[in-house]
Scaffold this motif. Structure first.
Motif, PDB file in Angstrom:
ATOM      1  N   TYR A  68      22.157  23.936  46.156  1.00  0.00           N
ATOM      2  CA  TYR A  68      22.047  22.494  45.922  1.00  0.00           C
ATOM      3  C   TYR A  68      20.627  22.011  45.629  1.00  0.00           C
ATOM      4  CZ  TYR A  68      26.799  22.247  47.794  1.00  0.00           C
ATOM      5  OH  TYR A  68      28.135  22.405  47.999  1.00  0.00           O
ATOM      6  N   GLY A  69      19.633  22.867  45.825  1.00  0.00           N
ATOM      7  CA  GLY A  69      18.260  22.448  45.579  1.00  0.00           C
ATOM      8  C   GLY A  69      17.483  22.177  46.860  1.00  0.00           C
ATOM      9  N   ALA A  70      16.193  21.894  46.690  1.00  0.00           N
ATOM     10  CA  ALA A  70      15.267  21.808  47.824  1.00  0.00           C
ATOM     11  C   ALA A  70      15.226  20.438  48.488  1.00  0.00           C
ATOM     12  CB  ALA A  70      13.861  22.194  47.372  1.00  0.00           C
ATOM     13  N   SER A  71      16.180  19.553  48.190  1.00  0.00           N
ATOM     14  CA  SER A  71      16.181  18.229  48.836  1.00  0.00           C
ATOM     15  C   SER A  71      16.303  18.344  50.354  1.00  0.00           C
ATOM     16  CB  SER A  71      17.308  17.364  48.279  1.00  0.00           C
ATOM     17  OG  SER A  71      18.574  17.955  48.515  1.00  0.00           O
ATOM     18  N   PHE A  72      16.756  19.497  50.835  1.00  0.00           N
ATOM     19  CA  PHE A  72      16.883  19.709  52.275  1.00  0.00           C
ATOM     20  C   PHE A  72      15.546  19.566  52.985  1.00  0.00           C
ATOM     21  CE2 PHE A  72      18.657  21.669  56.085  1.00  0.00           C
ATOM     22  CZ  PHE A  72      19.994  21.321  55.992  1.00  0.00           C
ATOM     23  N   VAL A  73      14.446  19.740  52.234  1.00  0.00           N
ATOM     24  CA  VAL A  73      13.125  19.643  52.863  1.00  0.00           C
ATOM     25  C   VAL A  73      12.836  18.226  53.357  1.00  0.00           C
ATOM     26  CG1 VAL A  73      11.737  19.018  50.832  1.00  0.00           C
ATOM     27  CG2 VAL A  73      10.758  20.518  52.583  1.00  0.00           C
ATOM     28  N   LEU A  74      13.594  17.239  52.867  1.00  0.00           N
ATOM     29  CA  LEU A  74      13.409  15.860  53.323  1.00  0.00           C
ATOM     30  C   LEU A  74      13.747  15.688  54.801  1.00  0.00           C
ATOM     31  CD1 LEU A  74      14.855  13.886  50.273  1.00  0.00           C
ATOM     32  CD2 LEU A  74      12.464  14.063  50.964  1.00  0.00           C
ATOM     33  N   HIS A  82      11.862  25.323  39.303  1.00  0.00           N
ATOM     34  CA  HIS A  82      11.762  24.116  38.480  1.00  0.00           C
ATOM     35  C   HIS A  82      12.729  24.172  37.298  1.00  0.00           C
ATOM     36  CE1 HIS A  82       9.951  20.595  36.615  1.00  0.00           C
ATOM     37  NE2 HIS A  82       9.813  21.287  35.486  1.00  0.00           N
ATOM     38  N   GLU A  83      12.781  25.294  36.606  1.00  0.00           N
ATOM     39  CA  GLU A  83      13.688  25.441  35.463  1.00  0.00           C
ATOM     40  C   GLU A  83      15.153  25.365  35.887  1.00  0.00           C
ATOM     41  OE1 GLU A  83      12.630  29.099  33.646  1.00  0.00           O
ATOM     42  OE2 GLU A  83      10.640  28.402  32.973  1.00  0.00           O
ATOM     43  N   GLY A  84      15.442  25.782  37.110  1.00  0.00           N
ATOM     44  CA  GLY A  84      16.812  25.730  37.613  1.00  0.00           C
ATOM     45  C   GLY A  84      17.152  24.431  38.312  1.00  0.00           C
ATOM     46  N   SER A  85      16.288  23.414  38.179  1.00  0.00           N
ATOM     47  CA  SER A  85      16.498  22.076  38.767  1.00  0.00           C
ATOM     48  C   SER A  85      16.563  22.110  40.292  1.00  0.00           C
ATOM     49  CB  SER A  85      17.781  21.440  38.205  1.00  0.00           C
ATOM     50  OG  SER A  85      17.715  21.335  36.800  1.00  0.00           O
ATOM     51  N   ARG A  86      15.950  23.127  40.897  1.00  0.00           N
ATOM     52  CA  ARG A  86      15.965  23.214  42.366  1.00  0.00           C
ATOM     53  C   ARG A  86      14.889  22.351  43.014  1.00  0.00           C
ATOM     54  NH1 ARG A  86      20.168  25.796  40.290  1.00  0.00           N
ATOM     55  NH2 ARG A  86      21.438  26.743  41.920  1.00  0.00           N
ATOM     56  N   LEU A  87      13.996  21.766  42.226  1.00  0.00           N
ATOM     57  CA  LEU A  87      12.910  20.976  42.794  1.00  0.00           C
ATOM     58  C   LEU A  87      13.099  19.472  42.607  1.00  0.00           C
ATOM     59  CD1 LEU A  87       9.829  23.167  41.764  1.00  0.00           C
ATOM     60  CD2 LEU A  87      11.142  23.195  43.895  1.00  0.00           C
ATOM     61  N   ASN A  88      14.288  19.060  42.212  1.00  0.00           N
ATOM     62  CA  ASN A  88      14.589  17.624  42.095  1.00  0.00           C
ATOM     63  C   ASN A  88      14.910  17.088  43.489  1.00  0.00           C
ATOM     64  OD1 ASN A  88      14.253  17.875  39.338  1.00  0.00           O
ATOM     65  ND2 ASN A  88      16.432  18.214  38.951  1.00  0.00           N
ATOM     66  N   ILE A  89      13.862  16.787  44.239  1.00  0.00           N
ATOM     67  CA  ILE A  89      14.013  16.473  45.666  1.00  0.00           C
ATOM     68  C   ILE A  89      14.350  15.006  45.906  1.00  0.00           C
ATOM     69  CG2 ILE A  89      12.775  16.388  47.866  1.00  0.00           C
ATOM     70  CD1 ILE A  89      11.164  18.810  46.907  1.00  0.00           C
ATOM     71  N   VAL A 145       8.039  32.138  41.166  1.00  0.00           N
ATOM     72  CA  VAL A 145       9.158  31.607  41.950  1.00  0.00           C
ATOM     73  C   VAL A 145       9.260  30.093  41.761  1.00  0.00           C
ATOM     74  CG1 VAL A 145       9.986  31.180  44.302  1.00  0.00           C
ATOM     75  CG2 VAL A 145       9.137  33.449  43.670  1.00  0.00           C
ATOM     76  N   TRP A 146       8.112  29.417  41.783  1.00  0.00           N
ATOM     77  CA  TRP A 146       8.091  27.963  41.617  1.00  0.00           C
ATOM     78  C   TRP A 146       8.579  27.564  40.224  1.00  0.00           C
ATOM     79  CZ3 TRP A 146       7.484  24.652  45.508  1.00  0.00           C
ATOM     80  CH2 TRP A 146       7.258  23.305  45.214  1.00  0.00           C
ATOM     81  N   GLU A 147       8.153  28.297  39.206  1.00  0.00           N
ATOM     82  CA  GLU A 147       8.593  28.003  37.835  1.00  0.00           C
ATOM     83  C   GLU A 147      10.094  28.202  37.681  1.00  0.00           C
ATOM     84  OE1 GLU A 147       6.271  30.573  35.413  1.00  0.00           O
ATOM     85  OE2 GLU A 147       4.434  29.342  35.555  1.00  0.00           O
ATOM     86  N   ASP A 148      10.620  29.278  38.250  1.00  0.00           N
ATOM     87  CA  ASP A 148      12.072  29.519  38.183  1.00  0.00           C
ATOM     88  C   ASP A 148      12.840  28.402  38.882  1.00  0.00           C
ATOM     89  OD1 ASP A 148      11.670  31.867  36.812  1.00  0.00           O
ATOM     90  OD2 ASP A 148      11.776  33.144  38.604  1.00  0.00           O
TER      91      ASP A 148
END
Length: 629
Positions: free
Chosen positions: A83-89, A224-231, A219-222
């Motif tokens: 689901y992406g890194a929004s869990f960091v919130l 970002h490209e996979g929309s995992r950093l849309n927090i 890892v960060w670029e991958d």
């Protein structure tokens, strides 16, 4: 769906079992150590709350280890992967939770001199409210502990070949063993050791995974490209599974029910030798929560970078998303015997610490709220044996409950849903007692029932009728580079089936984000409780011991003494609660008048707390048990 050839992933080897077994051996040894060291002075109070002489360091480690369980170790990386890194919130939620717990709830519980948080409910309301809350807590904790035991055992069984029921039984037996022998001190020090193991496991995975995938930048670029950093998704739709608002608001309510009024947390805090140490333990614990959360989120991103072109979940190499993390570990450490064992020890460290804390808290609540009420004259020696017997009983019950946990879906959502449905109404109940002097016992009981009904209505409905896919679609995963199997089987086209009928509420009320269950229960309990209290006649402030109320209005009305006194609703905070260190002589002079308002032995607790005030630390200090008797 095409068939893919699963890459060979090695199972557990001898060194892995050695490392894993060492965790259980050390944990059990700590219980034996405290059993032998303190066998002569082990009273029931010493056994259940460590004699109230613990310091902030081990308590902070213990809190972090207990609540960052295997659910975090296995579930959070999987959530981030899908689901992406929004869990960091959740770091914002944790921050708010610790502030509210240390500044609002902890001072009241600590100064009340209680052992069980539910003792407070009898002091503030009556025995009926206390009993109702105790039973709900017992149910909540047994259900949650079942998930914590079962989830890692299943994931590790299907990926590493580790025996499912063998690991379930081993977890239950070891936790019950050191809880029964060593009591709270064994639990706390074992948790501190397990916290170190947990972080070590995460760090090993991060270092190895990052190096195999081209470094942190790649890892960060991958990701970002996979929309995992849309927090930061500020959509206010409460039906969306994870947005900024559901995590920060809903997550705060959920974790506040878990931290602010939960027996397992408060029991450790009140075992500290002073109120200052208890607060320091909570704030140090916040650093631990942030550390584990960041490690888990980055593990999820590294795992996505590794499998971005061949997702093992979509390709059916594994049977459940919660198996992603152990599968990843066995994959990247296939040539490093013993390291997979370290990760398994990491996952089970979370499990052991959580189960041990639950068993100890359940034994405390049952002994203080049920056994002592039925048998008030039981001897000290018999009390200790009863406490140990309760540890054994709850160890068996929690381990047995693991069999039912397989029906509850993903571990993160299942565990937080249970905490929301039970913890939210409990949070509302304690908020009524601590913040609103006007709330009476009828309002408290009615509010609790209303909150439980609302939360379970929404939670059960969401379990039967899951939210529409549009509200919780995982991010895109690829099988582009997976190896296709040479299959001659004909593709069978399934006949289209009609979607099952859904009731009117299925796409609205039942589709609320699971993180809002706690908020629903809490707000429903508080509003209903206040309404019933006003209808049946609000409590009189002068009849309520000031130590049981936190005057939060002081924060907003600091500019007006008259307004503050008005909002105290008759409670005499000026003599006992507000600026206590400056008014200690006045409190002693007013003792006779204050005693009239203390009922059911409340006066005994308050007198103790006056004598236990430490002017050097500007906080309350636990005095020895002998001085109380």
């Amino acid at each position: 769906m095409p068939n893919f050839v699963a890459p060979e992933v090695k199972k557990f080897m001898t060194w892995d079992y050695v490392v894993f077994a060492a965790l259980f051996l050390v944990s059990a040894s700590i219980g034996v150590f405290f059993a032998v060291k303190e066998r002569k002075k082990k009273t029931s109070k010493e056994f259940l709350v460590g004699g109230k002489q613990m310091t902030c360091g081990p308590i902070a480690f213990s809190l972090t280890s207990s609540f960052m369980s295997a659910v975090t170790v296995l579930g959070t990386p999987s959530e981030v992967y899908r689901y992406g890194a929004s869990f960091v919130l959740f770091f914002l939620s944790y921050t708010l939770v610790i502030i509210f717990t240390s500044e609002l709830f902890l001072p009241v519980f600590y100064r009340s001199g209680i052992t069980s948080t539910y003792e407070y409910l009898e002091l503030r309301f009556n025995k009926i409210v206390r009993l109702a809350a105790t039973l709900i807590y017992i149910l909540q904790t047994i259900l949650y502990t079942g998930i914590v035991v079962y989830a890692p055992s299943l994931a590790l069984n299907q990926v590493t070949g580790f025996d499912l029921w063998g690991s379930v039984a081993a977890t239950g037996i070891v936790c019950t063993f050191y809880c029964t022998l060593g009591g709270l001190k064994a639990v706390v020090w074992t948790d501190a050791f397990q916290m170190v193991v947990m972080v070590a496991g995460f760090v090993a995975v991060l270092i190895r995974g990052t190096s195999l995938n081209g470094g942190a930048t790649k890892v960060w670029e991958d990701a970002h490209e996979g929309s995992r950093l849309n927090i930061f998704d500020f959509d206010v739709d409460p039906l969306r599974r994870h947005t900024f608002w559901t995590i920060v608001i809903g997550g705060t309510f959920t974790w506040l029910g878990l931290y602010g009024v939960n027996q397992s947390t408060i029991q450790r805090c009140i075992s500290c030798k002073s109120e200052r140490h208890a607060k320091m333990a909570l704030y140090l614990n916040l650093l631990g929560l942030w550390t584990v959360l960041v490690c888990a989120v980055f593990c999820g991103l590294v795992m996505y970078s590794h499998y971005k072109s061949c997702d093992p979940w979509t390709a059916a190499f594994i049977s459940a998303p919660d198996q992603l993390m152990p599968y990843f570990v066995m994959d990247i450490f296939s040539l490093m015997p013993g390291v997979p064992g370290l990760f398994v020890a990491c996952a089970f460290s979370g499990t052991l610490s959580t189960v041990a804390a639950s068993i100890n808290a359940l034994a405390t609540v049952t002994f203080e709220d049920l056994v002592k009420k039925g048998f008030p004259n039981v001897s000290e020696k018999m009390s200790t044996w009863i406490s140990k017997g309760l540890c054994v009983l709850y160890g068996v019950l929690c381990t047995s409950m693991a069999a039912a946990a397989s029906l509850l879906g993903g571990v993160v959502q299942a565990s937080l849903s249970i905490h929301g449905m039970c913890g939210g109404p409990m949070l509302g109940l304690f908020t009524l007692g601590i913040v609103f002097p006007c709330a009476n016992w009828k309002g408290a009981l009615g509010g609790l029932l209303a909150g439980i009904s609302l939360a379970f209505w929404a939670g059960t409905g969401s379990f039967i009728y899951p939210a529409p896919a549009t509200k919780s679609i995982p991010l895109q995963l690829s099988t582009l580079n997976c190896t296709l199997a040479n299959s001659t089987e004909a593709l069978v086209t399934a006949a289209p089936t009609l979607a099952p009928e859904r009731p009117l509420l299925a796409d609205t009320w039942y589709s609320l984000s699971y993180l809002y269950f706690s908020a629903i229960g809490c707000v429903g309990c508080a509003i209903t409780g206040l309404l019933i209290s006003f209808v049946t006649g609000p409590s009189k402030g002068e009849d309520i011991p000031p130590v049981l109320i936190k005057p939060v209005c002081n924060l907003f009305c600091f500019w007006s003494k008259r307004l503050k006194v008005f909002l105290w609703c008759g409670v005499r905070h000026d003599s006992l609660e507000m600026d206590f260190e400056k008014k200690l002589p006045e409190a002693a002079a007013n003792k006779t008048r204050t005693d009239k308002t203390f009922k059911n032995n409340t006066n005994k607790e308050n007198n103790h707390q006056i004598r236990g005030y430490n002017s050097e630390e500007n906080s309350y200090t636990n005095i020895s048990r002998e001085s109380r008797l």
